[in-house]
Design a protein around this motif. Structure first.
Motif, short mmCIF file in Angstrom:
data_model
loop_
_atom_site.label_atom_id
_atom_site.label_comp_id
_atom_site.label_asym_id
_atom_site.label_seq_id
_atom_site.Cartn_x
_atom_site.Cartn_y
_atom_site.Cartn_z
N LEU A 266 -14.10 9.64 -3.32
CA LEU A 266 -15.00 8.49 -2.80
C LEU A 266 -14.41 7.18 -3.43
O LEU A 266 -14.50 6.09 -2.63
N PHE A 267 -13.48 7.31 -4.50
CA PHE A 267 -12.82 6.16 -4.86
C PHE A 267 -11.89 5.47 -3.98
O PHE A 267 -11.56 4.72 -3.65
N TRP A 268 -10.97 6.73 -3.94
CA TRP A 268 -9.87 6.74 -2.70
C TRP A 268 -10.32 6.02 -1.47
O TRP A 268 -9.97 4.99 -0.88
N LYS A 269 -11.63 6.56 -0.98
CA LYS A 269 -12.29 6.15 0.17
C LYS A 269 -12.45 4.79 0.21
O LYS A 269 -12.90 4.14 1.22
N SER A 270 -12.82 4.26 -1.14
CA SER A 270 -13.38 2.74 -1.09
C SER A 270 -12.37 1.89 -1.05
O SER A 270 -12.49 0.68 -1.02
N MET A 271 -10.92 2.07 -0.98
CA MET A 271 -10.05 1.38 -0.68
C MET A 271 -9.55 1.40 0.77
O MET A 271 -9.69 2.34 1.57
N PRO A 272 -8.78 0.38 1.29
CA PRO A 272 -8.65 0.12 2.51
C PRO A 272 -7.34 0.99 3.06
O PRO A 272 -6.28 0.27 3.25
N VAL A 273 -7.32 2.33 3.13
CA VAL A 273 -6.30 3.07 3.43
C VAL A 273 -7.10 4.23 4.24
O VAL A 273 -8.04 4.64 4.12
N SER A 274 -6.20 4.48 5.43
CA SER A 274 -6.68 5.40 6.43
C SER A 274 -6.41 6.81 6.14
O SER A 274 -5.48 6.87 5.21
N ASP A 275 -7.27 7.67 6.38
CA ASP A 275 -6.94 9.15 6.01
C ASP A 275 -5.73 9.72 6.28
O ASP A 275 -5.16 10.31 5.63
N GLU B 17 -3.08 8.39 4.00
CA GLU B 17 -3.22 8.98 2.64
C GLU B 17 -2.72 10.59 2.79
O GLU B 17 -2.02 11.01 1.86
N PRO C 221 0.68 -1.14 0.25
CA PRO C 221 -0.25 0.01 -0.12
C PRO C 221 0.93 1.28 0.05
O PRO C 221 0.54 2.24 -0.61
#
Lengths: 283, 299
Positions: free
Chosen positions: B120-129, B132, B13
């Motif tokens: 919203l696409f980035w947030k649909s992936m398992p990464v914390s804010d 990012e 990741p």
């Protein structure tokens, strides 16, 4: 785990506006749930809460996680496609594949490539150069290659022509869905998804007003088109609602079986969109 | 080696996030220094071939370089100091461009994704804010300057070559006058350490840009400059002096004092309390960025 998603007293306000009011909800594995409501009914807020995109009050458990505080962990098990969650325009198709491969532990790049090989999507182009239909196909290929338990589709086929829409849902059923997974769909084109749903939830003014399996819905709700000379007799059975259109009378029943109704005229099942209208406009 | 850096094989990741940032800003991060380096080299070659001198503000470049040499020598600087710093000086255009790249990348870092809906696409992936935001910060403060370094080295090598040609043409002993005076370790320290130290000093500014980009609904550029300007103006009008302006000036003075001679490539900054105050302010700004990114879905 029987419930993939369970909510108890789930509420969400934006200022004075209460988007969700004390929602109780259970969604289990192996279900395809249609979440249906008119605009501003709270559909998107409910979905955003389930996806951890907004904070909320009350209890909400999705795959054992608190969505808001554990979104990053939750997203290993939950995927979503939304009309507004677009793929960035500047990224190339092959790059987005690389990105998801690196970022998602349950992504199978071979699978995604094999889905894409059935399309005409060029790997070297930027997403911004693709048609709306291609972008949705690409997004679906990415999501179907992720081994997740819950898939949330928020107006996934908005702006697509009917051929693309049909293909979208066919592919979802054939290549993705199994009894270990759950799919939640919101759409305004209710009739298109009616035959793939296992469950249906109607939401109005932030509250769930109907939550049942399709099997139950179909066996409960019926439309009777009484013969002209039997309208009064049929009316005596106290229908839930009576409609008149183009001079024809139809009556909606929710507590009579087919045998009771068929002597009075033609009995057919109530379509989901008609049920929606009945429940939304009735008491 | 480069293809290994830019290819993802399996779950990784951190690398995926860095690559995503690079793809997003590849024009600014890679193409800009590439074009500047190319233009610079072409420019120098044309100047050499035509024998034309360059004129800046009525001063001939050759003349001003010569004057600089003489001045430095009169100040008692060693030829090695002069030649090495002059070589580093040729890459200054790259660093000016990098300053713009850093500014605009920071200002767009958390804004563009809300504008185009990709958040919203980035947030649909398992990464914390948090991850990012931190990777975007690391891209701005480390990747942008470090990508410049190879281009700076290309320019410096080219200038050594150019000076060799000119020197040989004029019958100068290039080995003892030029080559022997290039202190390669010092040049590399200048290329790598100076930019990184500069970035660390201006971290509060960079993270301020990111913070504005994380909450602003309007173009962040405007807000990023208008807000402090407004605060300073208000202070000046009502209190006859601005604390914010004083703080910025005194911070800039502390920073300036740690660049130049005897500062060990600005590494002396680490003994400066102001630097750590800057870090603390930056940490608060980054906390704000994470807070806003967690709350946002779309603009």
């Amino acid at each position: 785990m029987t419930h993939y998603i369970s909510a108890k007293g789930l509420s969400k306000s934006y200022g004075d506006f209460q988007a969700l009011k004390n929602v109780d909800l259970n969604i289990n594995k192996g279900q395809i749930v249609g979440l249906i409501g008119s605009n501003c009914a709270g559909k998107t807020t409910l979905i955003n809460s389930i996806l951890g995109l907004v904070s909320f009050e009350g209890e909400l458990n999705v795959m054992g996680f608190d969505p808001h505080s554990e979104r990053d962990e939750l997203m290993k098990e939950v995927c979503f496609i939304s009309d507004v969650a677009t793929l960035p325009k500047w990224i190339k198709v092959k790059e987005v594949l690389q990105y998801v491969e690196g970022i998602h532990p349950n992504f199978d790049p071979e699978k995604a490539l094999s889905f894409l090989s059935e399309t005409t999507i060029p790997m070297d182009k930027n997403v911004g150069k693709l048609s709306k239909g291609m972008i949705v196909q690409l997004h679906l290929a990415l999501v179907m290659a992720i081994d997740a338990k819950v898939l949330v589709l928020d107006e996934p086929t908005l702006g697509l022509d009917i051929l693309y829409r049909k293909r979208f849902y066919d592919q979802l059923l054939e290549d993705y869905f199994d009894e270990q997974r759950t799919i939640i769909i919101t759409t305004h084109q209710v009739d298109e998804i009616e035959n793939i749903l296992t469950n249906v939830i109607f939401i109005r003014d932030g509250q769930i007003i109907y939550d049942a399996s399709m099997e139950e819905t179909l066996s409960t709700w019926k439309v009777l088109e009484p013969k002209a000379d039997m309208i009064e007799e049929a009316r005596a059975l106290s229908p839930h609602r009576e409609n008149k259109s183009l001079g024809r009378v139809s009556m909606i029943f929710n507590d009579k079986d087919r045998e009771t109704l068929s002597p009075f005229g033609d009995v057919r099942r109530l379509s989901l969109s008609d049920l929606f209208v009945t429940l939304m406009t009735g008491e | 080696m480069i293809s290994a850096l830019t290819k993802i094989n399996g779950y990784n990741p951190t690398k995926a996030l860095f690559l995503k940032e690079f793809w997003d800003h590849r024009r600014a991060i890679l193409m800009t220094p590439m074009v500047i380096t190319g233009l610079f080299i072409v420019f120098v070659i044309v100047a050499m071939v035509t024998g034309n001198d360059l004129w800046i503000n009525d001063m001939s470049l050759q003349e001003s370089m010569r004057a600089g040499f003489i001045e430095a020598r009169e100040e008692g600087q060693s030829p090695s100091f002069i030649v090495t710093r002059m070589l580093f000086g040729f890459s200054v255009l790259l660093w000016i461009a990098a300053a713009f790249t850093i500014t605009f990348t920071a200002l767009s870092s958390l804004h563009d994704e809300r504008k185009d809906g990709s958040i919203l696409f980035w947030k649909s992936m398992p990464v914390s804010d948090a991850k990012e935001v931190l990777i975007r910060l690391a891209t701005i403060i480390f990747v942008i300057p470090l990508v410049i370094v190879p281009f700076a080295i290309i320019i410096e090598l080219f200038m050594v070559l150019a000076m060799t040609v000119i020197g040989l043409y004029h019958g100068i002993d290039v080995v003892s006058y030029i080559y022997m005076n290039i202190n390669v370790p010092v040049l590399m320290m200048l290329n790598i350490v100076l930019p990184i130290m500069t970035v660390l000093w201006i971290l509060p500014l960079i993270t301020w840009f990111m913070l504005v980009s994380s909450f602003s609904r309007r173009p962040p550029f405007l807000i990023a400059f208008a807000v402090p300007a407004l605060i300073i103006a208000t202070e000046e009008i009502f209190f006859e002096g601005s604390l914010l302006l004083e703080a910025i000036v005194s911070f800039a003075v502390s920073m300036g004092g740690n660049f130049g001679q005897g500062t060990f490539f600005a590494l002396s900054s680490f003994t400066e309390p102001a630097l750590y105050i800057g870090f603390a302010i930056s940490a608060a700004m980054i906390y704000g960025c994470i807070y806003f990114r967690k709350r946002h879905t779309l603009t």
